[in-house]
Write an enzyme that holds these catalytic residues in place. Structure first.
Site, PDB file in Angstrom:
ATOM      1  N   SER A 174       0.808  -1.214   0.000  1.00 12.04           N
ATOM      2  CA  SER A 174       0.000   0.000   0.000  1.00 12.04           C
ATOM      3  C   SER A 174       0.845   1.270   0.000  1.00 12.04           C
ATOM      4  O   SER A 174       0.342   2.349  -0.320  1.00 12.04           O
ATOM      5  CB  SER A 174      -0.954   0.010   1.199  1.00 12.04           C
ATOM      6  OG  SER A 174      -0.238  -0.136   2.411  1.00 12.04           O
ATOM      7  N   ASP A 420      -2.474   5.854  12.271  1.00  9.71           N
ATOM      8  CA  ASP A 420      -1.753   5.267  11.139  1.00  9.71           C
ATOM      9  C   ASP A 420      -0.486   6.094  10.899  1.00  9.71           C
ATOM     10  O   ASP A 420      -0.536   7.187  10.340  1.00  9.71           O
ATOM     11  CB  ASP A 420      -2.644   5.280   9.889  1.00  9.71           C
ATOM     12  CG  ASP A 420      -1.966   4.668   8.672  1.00  9.71           C
ATOM     13  OD1 ASP A 420      -0.754   4.379   8.730  1.00  9.71           O
ATOM     14  OD2 ASP A 420      -2.647   4.476   7.641  1.00  9.71           O
ATOM     15  N   HIS A 423       1.197   5.214   6.462  1.00 12.51           N
ATOM     16  CA  HIS A 423       0.842   5.868   5.204  1.00 12.51           C
ATOM     17  C   HIS A 423       0.980   7.386   5.322  1.00 12.51           C
ATOM     18  O   HIS A 423       1.058   7.927   6.426  1.00 12.51           O
ATOM     19  CB  HIS A 423      -0.578   5.471   4.798  1.00 12.51           C
ATOM     20  CG  HIS A 423      -0.741   3.996   4.621  1.00 12.51           C
ATOM     21  ND1 HIS A 423      -1.265   3.188   5.614  1.00 12.51           N
ATOM     22  CD2 HIS A 423      -0.402   3.190   3.598  1.00 12.51           C
ATOM     23  CE1 HIS A 423      -1.257   1.925   5.190  1.00 12.51           C
ATOM     24  NE2 HIS A 423      -0.738   1.901   3.970  1.00 12.51           N
TER      25      HIS A 423
END
Length: 464
Positions: A174, A420, A423
């Site tokens: 990702s 998170d 990312h």
């Protein structure tokens, strides 16, 4: 790791009560479908053809529509005008000896951000931090300045001219998807409305730049080799099992791509040992546990052998993106009261003392060693690790999604579990990764050696 995020049409005036209702149409296929159905009533052969057509449309509707649209575009719309690169100033590129990873972040709220979050409709909710409620925006205004040279500004038209008629594909996890989204946003402002589109086909997501007959693609393969986590939407974090000797299931999609950009790291970091399926086993449950670095080495042996046996370096350029950092240890950057990357609003700026973020540098070194040993198919390693280490401020943090939904107030109240710090918000750090990728691609591209193209010159080092 993440999941992505509907249109209205004007209503027709009401029909007279005595009129029969109009048949429902399906855009591009409405008139052709009616013609096929009329012909089918006259010929059994046509009936069979129509049956196959409708079955294909039902099963692969999005793909069929895309193929048809792209084909019709060939006739209805012209390609983009050739970008007259010969009329531009000379293309200034840093010398090959310049270490682009050695530098510092400088605040720049004049030329940055390269695009606005709200203007790039292709962004997924995972990375739209402002729309998701992040109260600050300063992470967008930092440019990377190498110490010994300068980076050229990303020129979307020059880049797309290089991509004309070509395919570029990110392959990996990702974080490579994060970089792919960034690249799509960097180029999409120059593309005509209605001539750009994203199509998803299982593990493959394709951005079509129709007027350039080019595609920017992302292929989900978090370990590069085959694994039980190859479904981009359904995979287990705790029970990841890899097949380090099997790659063809993924690699068959990489053939005939002009630019391949690989990564794999973060999915390896949950445990010190990796579950590895036995070579001749029938089930995923038949596996052994192998030290991480040993399994990583076996994967790169398979990967490098596939490249050597299947890639023509005259046609395909190969790149590898190094470790993208995880910022979960605020004590390391002098904030002992901090929680992961939450509420960080500025980069770490002590350039004399690099951050220790506990990367497994054995994996970094292994990639560099494998790439340097590739004689038939050169692999360009793009070192994003050190520059990204400083950017504790630029992660999606609490302004992202979990299982397709924005974090709830209750989840935000538990940042240790839900923040998170892997990312990156967009616009942001991945735009700089693409600036470096852009530099390396243009250094390799064939058109700049053409006599009509501007000469290459080296950018001077920045003023001290």
């Amino acid at each position: 790791m993440a999941k992505p995020p509907p249109p209205t049409s004007p209503s027709d005036p009401p029909l007279p009560t005595a009129a029969a209702p109009k048949p429902r149409t399906f855009g591009l296929f409405s008139s052709s479908a009616r013609s096929l159905l009329a012909a089918a009533r006259r010929s059994p052969v046509t009936t069979l053809v129509v049956a196959f057509f409708l079955l294909a449309l039902f099963m692969y509707g999005e793909d069929v529509r895309t193929i048809a649209e792209l084909s019709i575009d060939d006739y209805l719309y012209p390609d983009a005008d050739l970008y007259n690169v010969s009329g531009l100033p000379p293309l200034l590129l840093p010398p090959p000896t310049c270490d682009l990873s050695d530098g510092r972040w400088l605040f720049d709220n004049v030329s940055l951000p390269a695009y606005r979050e709200k203007d790039c409709t292709f962004l997924t909710k995972q990375v739209t931090c402002l729309a998701n409620g992040r109260p600050d925006d300063t992470w967008q205004y930092w440019k990377w300045q190498p110490n010994q040279c300068s980076l050229p500004t990303f020129d979307a038209r020059r880049f797309m001219e290089t991509m004309r008629g070509k395919r570029l594909m990110f392959v990996g996890d990702s974080l490579n998807r994060n970089q792919w989204e960034s690249l799509v946003c960097l180029v999409q402002p120059i593309l005509s409305k209605g001539r750009k589109k994203i199509v998803k086909r299982g593990s493959l997501t394709i951005f079509h730049a129709k007027e350039y007959r080019a595609t920017l693609e992302f292929y989900w393969a978090p370990f590069l080799v085959e694994s039980n986590s190859d479904n981009p939407k359904i995979h287990s974090i705790e029970h990841r099992i890899i097949r380090p000797d099997r790659i063809e299931g993924h690699a068959k999609y990489w053939k005939d791509v002009d630019y391949l950009i690989f990564n794999t790291y973060i999915w390896w970091m949950n445990t010190a040992d990796m579950k590895v399926r036995r070579p001749d086993s029938r089930y995923w449950s038949q596996h052994d546990e192998v030290p991480r670095i040993e399994a990583y080495g076996r994967v790169f042996k398979t990967w490098s052998e596939w490249l050597n046996n299947n890639i023509d370096p005259a046609h395909t350029s190969v790149f590898f993106m190094t470790i993208s950092p995880l910022h979960i240890s605020p004590n390391n950057w002098g904030n002992p009261e901090g929680i992961r990357c939450v509420k960080e609003t500025l980069p770490y700026q002590n350039y004399s003392q690099p951050l220790d973020l506990y990367h497994d540098m054995r994996m970094f070194d292994l990639v560099v060693k494998v790439a340097s040993s590739m004689e038939k198919v050169p692999v360009t390693v793009i070192n994003i690790t050190r520059m990204s280490d400083y950017r504790k401020d630029a992660h999606t943090s609490l302004y992202s999604i979990r299982q397709g939904k924005l974090l709830t107030p209750k989840q935000k109240a538990d940042p240790e579990k839900f923040a998170d710090c892997i990312h990156w918000c967009l616009p942001g750090v991945p735009d700089v990764w693409n600036q470096i990728l852009y530099t390396r691609i243009l250094s390799k591209s064939s058109w700049h050696s053409n006599s009509a193209a501007p000469p290459l010159q080296s950018l001077p080092p920045p003023a001290q």
